[in-house]
Design an enzyme around this catalytic site. Structure first.
Site, PDB file in Angstrom:
ATOM      1  N   ASN A  84       2.309  24.915  -2.912  1.00  0.00           N
ATOM      2  CA  ASN A  84       0.931  24.991  -3.384  1.00  0.00           C
ATOM      3  C   ASN A  84       0.155  26.107  -2.974  1.00  0.00           C
ATOM      4  O   ASN A  84       0.745  26.997  -2.101  1.00  0.00           O
ATOM      5  CB  ASN A  84       0.408  23.686  -3.235  1.00  0.00           C
ATOM      6  CG  ASN A  84      -0.036  23.314  -1.563  1.00  0.00           C
ATOM      7  OD1 ASN A  84      -0.370  24.370  -0.869  1.00  0.00           O
ATOM      8  ND2 ASN A  84       0.265  22.197  -1.243  1.00  0.00           N
TER       9      ASN A  84
ATOM     10  N   GLU B 197      -0.317  26.627   0.773  1.00  0.00           N
ATOM     11  CA  GLU B 197       0.653  26.734   1.567  1.00  0.00           C
ATOM     12  C   GLU B 197       1.148  28.200   1.496  1.00  0.00           C
ATOM     13  O   GLU B 197       1.815  28.824   2.443  1.00  0.00           O
ATOM     14  CB  GLU B 197       1.944  25.851   1.322  1.00  0.00           C
ATOM     15  CG  GLU B 197       1.854  24.350   1.608  1.00  0.00           C
ATOM     16  CD  GLU B 197       2.766  23.727   0.694  1.00  0.00           C
ATOM     17  OE1 GLU B 197       2.894  22.407   1.047  1.00  0.00           O
ATOM     18  OE2 GLU B 197       3.342  23.932  -0.225  1.00  0.00           O
TER      19      GLU B 197
ATOM     20  N   ASP C 283       4.964  16.249  -5.173  1.00  0.00           N
ATOM     21  CA  ASP C 283       6.092  15.564  -5.040  1.00  0.00           C
ATOM     22  C   ASP C 283       6.612  15.275  -6.678  1.00  0.00           C
ATOM     23  O   ASP C 283       7.854  15.529  -7.034  1.00  0.00           O
ATOM     24  CB  ASP C 283       6.114  14.128  -4.629  1.00  0.00           C
ATOM     25  CG  ASP C 283       5.925  14.368  -2.852  1.00  0.00           C
ATOM     26  OD1 ASP C 283       6.442  15.339  -2.440  1.00  0.00           O
ATOM     27  OD2 ASP C 283       5.117  13.490  -2.373  1.00  0.00           O
TER      28      ASP C 283
END
Length: 344
Positions: free
Chosen positions: A216, A219, A288
């Site tokens: 993302n 990150e 996820d």
């Protein structure tokens, strides 16, 4: 290089890819987390402190971390094998009970002395109103002993010849590491490596040579020491740098309400707008869902652009659900149909 849509996913192509999901064999390896949700009704304000008192309603435990990626892949029809570690404790038992309904758990090690990590979310609301998260409590569990990590690696190595896609779900517990992955591949002696997707919260730069990764934006910013926000030139440099540094075939950066950005060597950047409303209900576990759908689509024969668009639809669905959730094939088909209707 930038493009708003250089990989159109037609309705017929989308239907064909989704129809092929059931043939894909996926291995999910990583940190298994018990996501605990405690629900209560608002009762009154405490006299002891300026805090709310809730009347307890119920508790549920849902697979989180790698478990959530596995459940999302299974909900979309994939044949899923899970590789990870849980403790011989209550949360571990309930986590396995939830996972075994849809996945193969022969690769999961249950270890005495290991404490299953738990993320507890307390949600409150009225009888006729949606519950809102009040506080989250994380119990990080115990450290992963090297011997236990090697046991999971060995189980994964034995399974690699029989899977099409591997999803590495690393939440920082050191169960799955770049070195461990390399050992598993070497031990498997697999002739035709599967597609490998990496999602690592803290160590993405160590997973070099994977097929793709799905960080993302936060990150990416933490890894590269940049601030992207609305600056597309910064996003462009970051995506290209990750492609080069990780030597992978694609980098898919998820950007929340700003959509996604797909980077491939030698191709224009593909900026993909969000599907549905940008007023989300809950982003818990959305990453996820994205990596599970992205990997499953690639395993079914999608291009990176096609797989990203299917993952974008799945992500748009799951953020409208409360808590750790999955997306079904029917929901994905309905979302694709709505988009096709808008285009025509």
């Amino acid at each position: 290089m930038a493009s708003r849509s250089h990989s159109i996913l037609t309705s017929a192509r989308a239907r064909a890819l989704v129809a092929g999901f059931g043939r894909v064999r996926i291995a999910v390896v990583g940190d298994l987390v018990a996501d605990e949700f405690i629900y209560g009704q608002l009762d009154r304000v405490s006299r002891e402190a300026p805090v709310l008192i809730l009347k307890y309603d119920s508790t549920e435990i849902i697979p989180g971390g790698a478990g959530n990626a596995a459940m999302n892949a299974a909900a979309l029809g994939a044949r899923v094998r899970v590789f990870g570690l849980v403790g011989r404790d209550g949360p571990g038992s309930r986590l396995l009970d939830a996972l075994k309904t849809q996945t193969d758990l022969t690769g999961v090690t249950r270890a005495t002395g290991y404490v299953t990590p738990v993320k507890t979310r307390i949600l409150a609301g009225g009888v006729h109103s949606a519950k809102q998260q009040v506080v989250r409590i994380d119990r990080s569990g115990s450290r992963v002993a090297p011997a236990l990590a090697r046991k999971v690696e060995a189980a994964l190595a034995r399974a690699l010849p029989a899977v099409d896609v591997v999803i590495i779900s690393d939440y920082g517990r050191l169960l799955v590491t770049p070195a461990g992955w390399t050992r598993a591949v070497k031990a498997s002696a697999v002739k035709r490596p599967p597609l490998v997707l990496a999602d690592s919260r803290y160590a993405l730069d160590g997973f070099v040579g994977m097929t793709a990764c799905t960080p993302n934006e936060a990150e990416v910013e933490a890894l590269l020491g940049v601030k992207i926000e609305d600056r597309l030139e910064v996003l462009e440099r970051a995506g290209r740098l990750l492609l080069d540094r990780l030597r992978c075939r694609a980098v898919l950066i998820t950007r929340g309400s700003r959509g996604m950005a797909l980077f491939e060597p030698g191709r224009p950047t593909d900026h993909i707008a969000i599907v549905g409303s940008d007023e989300v209900a809950d982003v818990t576990g959305a990453g996820d869902t994205v990596i599970a759908t992205f990997g499953l689509a690639l395993g079914a024969g999608a291009s990176f652009g096609e797989a990203a668009r299917l993952a974008n639809h799945a992500g748009g669905i799951v953020v409208m659900k409360r808590g750790t959730a999955t997306v079904t094939v029917d929901e994905l088909r309905a979302s694709l149909a709505r988009e096709a209707g808008r285009r025509t």
